[in-house]
Design a protein around this motif. Structure first.
Motif, PDB file in Angstrom:
ATOM      1  N   SER A  27       0.833  -1.208   0.000  1.00  0.00           N
ATOM      2  CA  SER A  27       0.000   0.000   0.000  1.00  0.00           C
ATOM      3  C   SER A  27       0.866   1.255   0.000  1.00  0.00           C
ATOM      4  O   SER A  27       0.514   2.256  -0.636  1.00  0.00           O
ATOM      5  N   GLU A  49      -6.409   8.058  -7.551  1.00  0.00           N
ATOM      6  CA  GLU A  49      -6.814   6.839  -6.840  1.00  0.00           C
ATOM      7  C   GLU A  49      -7.363   5.803  -7.815  1.00  0.00           C
ATOM      8  O   GLU A  49      -6.989   4.629  -7.764  1.00  0.00           O
ATOM      9  N   ALA A  50      -8.245   6.230  -8.713  1.00  0.00           N
ATOM     10  CA  ALA A  50      -8.817   5.307  -9.702  1.00  0.00           C
ATOM     11  C   ALA A  50      -7.715   4.693 -10.557  1.00  0.00           C
ATOM     12  O   ALA A  50      -7.730   3.478 -10.827  1.00  0.00           O
ATOM     13  N   ARG A  53      -5.788   2.096  -8.509  1.00  0.00           N
ATOM     14  CA  ARG A  53      -6.586   0.880  -8.275  1.00  0.00           C
ATOM     15  C   ARG A  53      -6.587  -0.039  -9.498  1.00  0.00           C
ATOM     16  O   ARG A  53      -6.859  -1.232  -9.365  1.00  0.00           O
ATOM     17  N   GLU A  54      -6.282   0.502 -10.669  1.00  0.00           N
ATOM     18  CA  GLU A  54      -6.221  -0.296 -11.896  1.00  0.00           C
ATOM     19  C   GLU A  54      -4.870  -1.003 -12.065  1.00  0.00           C
ATOM     20  O   GLU A  54      -4.740  -1.870 -12.929  1.00  0.00           O
ATOM     21  N   PHE A  58      -2.571  -4.304  -7.272  1.00  0.00           N
ATOM     22  CA  PHE A  58      -3.285  -3.483  -6.288  1.00  0.00           C
ATOM     23  C   PHE A  58      -4.054  -4.349  -5.304  1.00  0.00           C
ATOM     24  O   PHE A  58      -4.203  -3.998  -4.139  1.00  0.00           O
ATOM     25  N   ASP A  59      -4.514  -5.500  -5.765  1.00  0.00           N
ATOM     26  CA  ASP A  59      -5.279  -6.396  -4.902  1.00  0.00           C
ATOM     27  C   ASP A  59      -4.457  -6.923  -3.720  1.00  0.00           C
ATOM     28  O   ASP A  59      -5.004  -7.454  -2.769  1.00  0.00           O
ATOM     29  N   CYS A  61      -2.752  -4.947  -1.790  1.00  0.00           N
ATOM     30  CA  CYS A  61      -2.624  -3.794  -0.883  1.00  0.00           C
ATOM     31  C   CYS A  61      -3.538  -3.928   0.326  1.00  0.00           C
ATOM     32  O   CYS A  61      -4.586  -4.552   0.255  1.00  0.00           O
ATOM     33  N   THR A  63      -5.972  -1.825   1.432  1.00  0.00           N
ATOM     34  CA  THR A  63      -6.635  -0.712   0.760  1.00  0.00           C
ATOM     35  C   THR A  63      -6.973   0.438   1.711  1.00  0.00           C
ATOM     36  O   THR A  63      -6.908   1.597   1.316  1.00  0.00           O
ATOM     37  N   ASP A  67      -5.657   4.167   1.060  1.00  0.00           N
ATOM     38  CA  ASP A  67      -6.559   5.324   1.015  1.00  0.00           C
ATOM     39  C   ASP A  67      -6.132   6.395   2.010  1.00  0.00           C
ATOM     40  O   ASP A  67      -6.102   7.582   1.680  1.00  0.00           O
TER      41      ASP A  67
END
Length: 165
Positions: A27, A49-50, A53-54, A58-59, A61, A63, A67
């Protein structure tokens, strides 16, 4: 070539595997990439951010931490820069965007992430600087955040120093 030969060729001891990165470290890495984009382009935090996330991986992290770091550092950029400016040798705008982003993440964690020990926050920032920054940038980051920690977490820093004596 056997696995042992491959590891030796890669400079690692034969029996040693590379530990997977923690979700928090991942992260921080992705937040740094987002901060870099923000420092360079000034794009909107939501757009960045968007985009982050792509990104592949990222998965992996944390999250919520991502953020907090991305939006916290962007939202409090002037406050974080005010803290950092007392400990850097030039204007924060003159720092490389990587070092600036790393220092912002470190200062944000020192200021807001009390669950992260100050030494861990500094070490994680140093590791980011080693991975993404210039040759000796990690030394600079370490020195600046060590000074900032005495300001942002005086009780914790003093307790650690007293324990060493």
């Amino acid at each position: 070539m056997t696995d042992i030969e491959k590891k030796k060729a890669a400079g690692r001891p034969a029996g040693k595997r590379i530990a997977p990165k923690s979700t928090r470290r991942r992260s921080r890495e992705v937040a740094l990439q987002g901060l870099y984009e923000w420092l360079i382009s000034g794009a909107d935090a939501g757009v960045i951010e968007a985009h982050m996330r792509e990104q592949e991986g990222f998965d992996k992290c944390d999250t919520a931490h991502f953020d907090a770091l991305l939006h916290g550092c962007i939202g409090e950029a002037s406050d974080l820069d005010a803290v950092l400016s007392r400990h850097v040798d030039r204007k924060t705008t003159e720092l490389s965007p990587i070092e600036h982003g790393v220092l912002m993440i470190g200062a944000y964690e020192l200021k807001h992430c009390i669950d992260v020990p100050y030494k861990v926050a500094i070490n994680e920032a140093v590791e980011l600087a080693k991975s993404f920054g210039g040759t000796d940038g990690h030394k600079y980051v370490n020195g600046v955040l060590d000074k900032a920690a005495t300001e942002l977490r005086p009780v914790e820093v003093e307790a650690a120093r007293s324990a060493r004596r």
